[in-house]
Design a protein around this motif. Structure first.
Motif, mmCIF file in Angstrom:
data_model
loop_
_atom_site.group_PDB
_atom_site.id
_atom_site.type_symbol
_atom_site.label_atom_id
_atom_site.label_comp_id
_atom_site.label_asym_id
_atom_site.label_seq_id
_atom_site.Cartn_x
_atom_site.Cartn_y
_atom_site.Cartn_z
ATOM 1 N N ASP A 38 0.815 -1.212 0.000
ATOM 2 C CA ASP A 38 0.000 0.000 0.000
ATOM 3 C C ASP A 38 0.852 1.266 0.000
ATOM 4 O OD1 ASP A 38 -2.604 -1.022 -0.044
ATOM 5 O OD2 ASP A 38 -2.622 -1.355 2.125
ATOM 6 N N PRO A 82 -2.286 -2.021 -8.976
ATOM 7 C CA PRO A 82 -3.513 -1.220 -9.076
ATOM 8 C C PRO A 82 -4.017 -1.052 -10.504
ATOM 9 C CG PRO A 82 -1.621 0.169 -8.557
ATOM 10 C CD PRO A 82 -1.166 -1.246 -8.423
ATOM 11 N N ASP A 83 -3.114 -1.150 -11.492
ATOM 12 C CA ASP A 83 -3.514 -0.922 -12.880
ATOM 13 C C ASP A 83 -3.764 -2.204 -13.662
ATOM 14 O OD1 ASP A 83 -0.882 -1.665 -12.787
ATOM 15 O OD2 ASP A 83 -0.178 -0.193 -14.239
ATOM 16 N N LYS A 116 -8.531 -0.653 -6.123
ATOM 17 C CA LYS A 116 -8.133 -1.297 -7.375
ATOM 18 C C LYS A 116 -7.351 -2.577 -7.093
ATOM 19 C CE LYS A 116 -7.893 3.020 -10.014
ATOM 20 N NZ LYS A 116 -7.012 3.964 -10.747
ATOM 21 N N ARG A 124 -8.332 4.831 -3.026
ATOM 22 C CA ARG A 124 -8.601 4.553 -4.438
ATOM 23 C C ARG A 124 -7.664 3.462 -4.962
ATOM 24 N NH1 ARG A 124 -11.008 6.668 -8.938
ATOM 25 N NH2 ARG A 124 -9.852 6.607 -10.898
ATOM 26 N N ARG A 125 -6.395 3.560 -4.610
ATOM 27 C CA ARG A 125 -5.415 2.563 -5.062
ATOM 28 C C ARG A 125 -5.700 1.203 -4.432
ATOM 29 N NH1 ARG A 125 -0.386 0.639 -3.523
ATOM 30 N NH2 ARG A 125 1.112 0.247 -5.220
ATOM 31 N N ARG A 126 -5.996 1.185 -3.132
ATOM 32 C CA ARG A 126 -6.296 -0.076 -2.447
ATOM 33 C C ARG A 126 -7.529 -0.731 -3.058
ATOM 34 N NH1 ARG A 126 -7.022 -2.635 2.704
ATOM 35 N NH2 ARG A 126 -5.007 -1.937 3.481
ATOM 36 N N ASP A 130 -4.058 4.924 0.853
ATOM 37 C CA ASP A 130 -4.649 5.487 -0.369
ATOM 38 C C ASP A 130 -5.838 4.600 -0.754
ATOM 39 O OD1 ASP A 130 -5.333 6.060 -3.048
ATOM 40 O OD2 ASP A 130 -3.304 6.698 -3.528
#
Length: 286
Positions: free
Chosen positions: A51, A135-136, A103, A99-101, A97
Motif C-alpha cells: 500500500d 492497481p492498474d 483497485k 482509491r489505489r487499495r 490510499d
C-alpha cells in the motif's frame, strides 16, 4: 496488521531507519523506513503490491511510497518526510490510499475468479505459479503445456464475469491449514503458510460438479473486495509463454477494463470510417 478491517488507524512509531541505520528522528526531506506498532498498510506479499498513503500528526506529514512485509511479520513503510519532524515514540495517524487499495482488492479477487475458471476450462492440472496484483492490472502464471486458445480465454472471461454479476459476498475465515485444504481450499505454489491460514471464498458455481457450491476457495493473505460486484468487470488482455509449460495471463478490471474496451471500440470506429463501412462490416471489408 489492521488492514483487513480498516484503511485508517492510529499507531506509535517504534523505529526509524535512515540511510540504512536506525535513527531517533527524521526531518523534512528525509527518505526513511518506518516501523509502527500497528498498521492498516498492506505489506507486499503473495503477489499483491504494498500500500501507499500518508502518515501524519500535528505539523507532520509523511508520504508512504511503498510497504514491504519482512521476516517475522514486520511491516516496513518506505516514506518521504514532506513536513515537520518525526520522532521515535510519536503517535501518528496512518491513512491508506483508498482509491489505489480498491483497485488492488478488485484485481486480487479477479485473480481468484480467473484461476478457478481456467481450471474448469483447461483442467485440474492448472495451478498458479506466480502472480502480480497491481492497481492498474493483474497478471499470473499457470502450469499449462500449450497456448490457451482465444476461444478458451473468451469462455474463461465469461465465467469470471458471471460470478462478478452475482455480486455475492466474499467471505474470509481463519482455519488450521490442514482443515482448510481438506475442505478444498487451494494452496498456491511457493507460498509459505503458518499453522493458521486465511481462507477466502467467493461466488456460487453455476455448472458442473460444484453447481450450487462455493465457486472459488483459496488460502490467501491478500486484501479482497467485500462482494464480487465490486470488481465491476473482468477483461483478459493477454496470454503468452514465460517458460516451458508455463503460460502468463494478463487482465484488467473495473475502470481500467472499461477504458481499455472504449479505446478498442474507438479504433474499430476509426478503421471502419477509413474503409467507409459500418463497424460490423469491417472484417469482411479488410
Amino acid at each position: 496488521f489492521l488492514g483487513y478491517d480498516t484503511e485508517r488507524a492510529e499507531g506509535v512509531i517504534t523505529a526509524i531507519v535512515r540511510d540504512g541505520r536506525q535513527a531517533d528522528e527524521a526531518k523534512a526531506g528525509d527518505d526513511i523506513q518506518v516501523i509502527v506498532n500497528q498498521t492498516p498498510f498492506y505489506g507486499e506479499s503473495g503477489g499483491q503490491m504494498g500500500d501507499t498513503g500518508v502518515i501524519s500528526a500535528d505539523g507532520l506529514r509523511l508520504a508512504v511510497t511503498d510497504t514491504q512485509k519482512k521476516a517475522d511479520g514486520l511491516f516496513v513503510h518506505h516514506a518521504s518526510v514532506e513536513e515537520g519532524a518525526l520522532r521515535k515514540g510519536m503517535e501518528v495517524v496512518l491513512d491508506v490510499d483508498h482509491r489505489r487499495r480498491s483497485k488492488l482488492r478488485a484485481n486480487h479477487s479477479a485473480t481468484h475468479l480467473i484461476h478457478e475458471a481456467l481450471r474448469e476450462v483447461l483442467g485440474a492440472h492448472v495451478a498458479q505459479k506466480g502472480s502480480l496484483v497491481a492497481p492498474d492490472g493483474l497478471r499470473f502464471d499457470i502450469s499449462h503445456p500449450k497456448p490457451v486458445e482465444a476461444e478458451e480465454l473468451e469462455v474463461v472471461e465469461g465465467m469470471a464475469n458471471e460470478i462478478v454479476i452475482q455480486n455475492s459476498p466474499v467471505t474470509t475465515r481463519l482455519m488450521a491449514v490442514d482443515d482448510a485444504i481438506a475442505e478444498g481450499a487451494m494452496a498456491l505454489f511457493g507460498e509459505k503458510y503458518g499453522d493458521e491460514v486465511r481462507v477466502v471464498s467467493m461466488g456460487s458455481a453455476l455448472r458442473g460438479d460444484k453447481k450450487g457450491k462455493t465457486y472459488s476457495t483459496e488460502l490467501c493473505g491478500g486484501t479482497h473486495v467485500k462482494a464480487t460486484g465490486d470488481i465491476g468487470l473482468v477483461h483478459i488482455i493477454g496470454e503468452s509463454a514465460v517458460g516451458a509449460g508455463v503460460r502468463r495471463i494478463e487482465a484488467l478490471t473495473g475502470e481500467a477494463a472499461r477504458d481499455y474496451l472504449a479505446e478498442q471500440e474507438k479504433r474499430v470506429r476509426e478503421l471502419a470510417s477509413k474503409l467507409r463501412v459500418q463497424p460490423s462490416e469491417l472484417v469482411a471489408r479488410v
